[in-house]
Design an enzyme around this catalytic site. Structure first.
Site, PDB file in Angstrom:
ATOM      1  N   HIS A  31      15.146   7.251  -2.924  1.00 17.44           N
ATOM      2  CA  HIS A  31      15.281   8.700  -2.736  1.00 17.44           C
ATOM      3  C   HIS A  31      14.109   9.248  -1.932  1.00 17.44           C
ATOM      4  O   HIS A  31      14.296   9.972  -0.934  1.00 17.44           O
ATOM      5  CB  HIS A  31      15.342   9.379  -4.111  1.00 17.44           C
ATOM      6  CG  HIS A  31      15.412  10.873  -4.063  1.00 17.44           C
ATOM      7  ND1 HIS A  31      16.568  11.574  -4.348  1.00 17.44           N
ATOM      8  CD2 HIS A  31      14.469  11.817  -3.766  1.00 17.44           C
ATOM      9  CE1 HIS A  31      16.339  12.869  -4.224  1.00 17.44           C
ATOM     10  NE2 HIS A  31      15.068  13.044  -3.872  1.00 17.44           N
ATOM     11  N   GLU A  32      12.891   8.913  -2.370  1.00 20.33           N
ATOM     12  CA  GLU A  32      11.710   9.446  -1.696  1.00 20.33           C
ATOM     13  C   GLU A  32      11.532   8.843  -0.296  1.00 20.33           C
ATOM     14  O   GLU A  32      11.184   9.551   0.658  1.00 20.33           O
ATOM     15  CB  GLU A  32      10.455   9.198  -2.543  1.00 20.33           C
ATOM     16  CG  GLU A  32      10.444   9.943  -3.869  1.00 20.33           C
ATOM     17  CD  GLU A  32      10.520  11.451  -3.714  1.00 20.33           C
ATOM     18  OE1 GLU A  32      10.096  11.959  -2.656  1.00 20.33           O
ATOM     19  OE2 GLU A  32      11.015  12.128  -4.633  1.00 20.33           O
ATOM     20  N   HIS A  65      13.737  10.578   2.293  1.00 14.46           N
ATOM     21  CA  HIS A  65      13.185  11.834   2.810  1.00 14.46           C
ATOM     22  C   HIS A  65      12.223  11.558   3.967  1.00 14.46           C
ATOM     23  O   HIS A  65      12.291  12.182   5.028  1.00 14.46           O
ATOM     24  CB  HIS A  65      12.427  12.581   1.709  1.00 14.46           C
ATOM     25  CG  HIS A  65      13.289  13.280   0.719  1.00 14.46           C
ATOM     26  ND1 HIS A  65      14.332  14.102   1.092  1.00 14.46           N
ATOM     27  CD2 HIS A  65      13.252  13.309  -0.640  1.00 14.46           C
ATOM     28  CE1 HIS A  65      14.905  14.601   0.003  1.00 14.46           C
ATOM     29  NE2 HIS A  65      14.275  14.129  -1.057  1.00 14.46           N
TER      30      HIS A  65
END
Length: 223
Positions: free
Chosen positions: A24-25, A28
């Protein structure tokens, strides 16, 4: 609290949670770099190394305390946010939407992969409880992260998406003003049950249905 049950739960959810948070991170940071901001890349945050994304309090301490305090009924945690300088994006207002969506999109994709893993286990006749529960946990964890992060209040990803879609002026400025208090507002709504009832439950039900429909040709083949 049964320590053996806690250990079993941690072992089942450890891998899905680590993957869910890390990817997820990293997503980004990767998308931000693609659109012109390499801040996360320079800081070494566009990586699948989970240590780079783990926040000692938000990722470890808070979930454990909540698990013990609520007997496992309520869990909440967060990773170390990936730094993004939106002003360095080529088209800041538009590109921030894609950067924000990257994290939840990665979780939905992972939920599909865990569902595929579960279908594969069933198709292969493997009924090992640990792996079945891990696959089910992988779907659950990622759908929760997908749905929760899309909640339209900053600092959550959904708040960034909403800010990018709103016209400049009043509504966008209002979101910017409440962002410093956004975490506390969201937590208040979570504790009051509003987020769960009116956001998480409907969105996760949709997510489960979408994945079931997507994998239905495969599940039909192995029956």
């Amino acid at each position: 609290m049964d320590i053996s049950n806690l250990i079993q739960t941690v072992l089942i959810y450890a891998l899905p949670v680590v993957f869910a948070i890390t990817i997820h991170e990293a997503a980004h940071g990767y998308v931000a770099r693609y659109f012109g901001d390499n801040t996360a890349y320079v800081m070494g945050r566009v990586t699948l190394n989970p240590i780079k994304h783990i926040d000692p309090i938000g990722t470890i301490l808070m979930p454990l305390l909540l698990y013990f305090a609520t007997s496992g009924a309520f869990l909440f945690g967060y990773a170390k946010p990936v730094p993004v300088n939106f002003n360095r994006l080529r088209h800041p207002k538009r590109d921030m939407v894609w950067v924000a969506l990257a994290g939840p999109a990665s979780n939905f994709f992972q939920a599909i992969l865990w569902a595929l893993f579960l279908v594969g286990l069933v198709g292969a006749g493997i009924d090992e409880t640990f792996f079945i529960k891990m696959a089910q946990g992988g779907v659950l964890v990622n759908l929760v992260m997908w749905a929760f992060n899309l909640f339209p209040l900053p600092p959550l990803d959904g708040g960034r998406v909403l800010a990018g879609l709103l016209p400049r002026g009043g509504p966008q400025e209002f979101l910017a003003r409440i962002e410093p208090y956004g975490f506390f507002i969201v937590m208040g709504l979570v504790i009051a049950g509003i987020v769960s009832t009116w956001w998480l439950s409907p969105l996760m039900a949709f997510g489960y249905q979408a994945i079931t429909l997507l994998l239905s040709p495969l599940t039909a083949l192995i029956r």
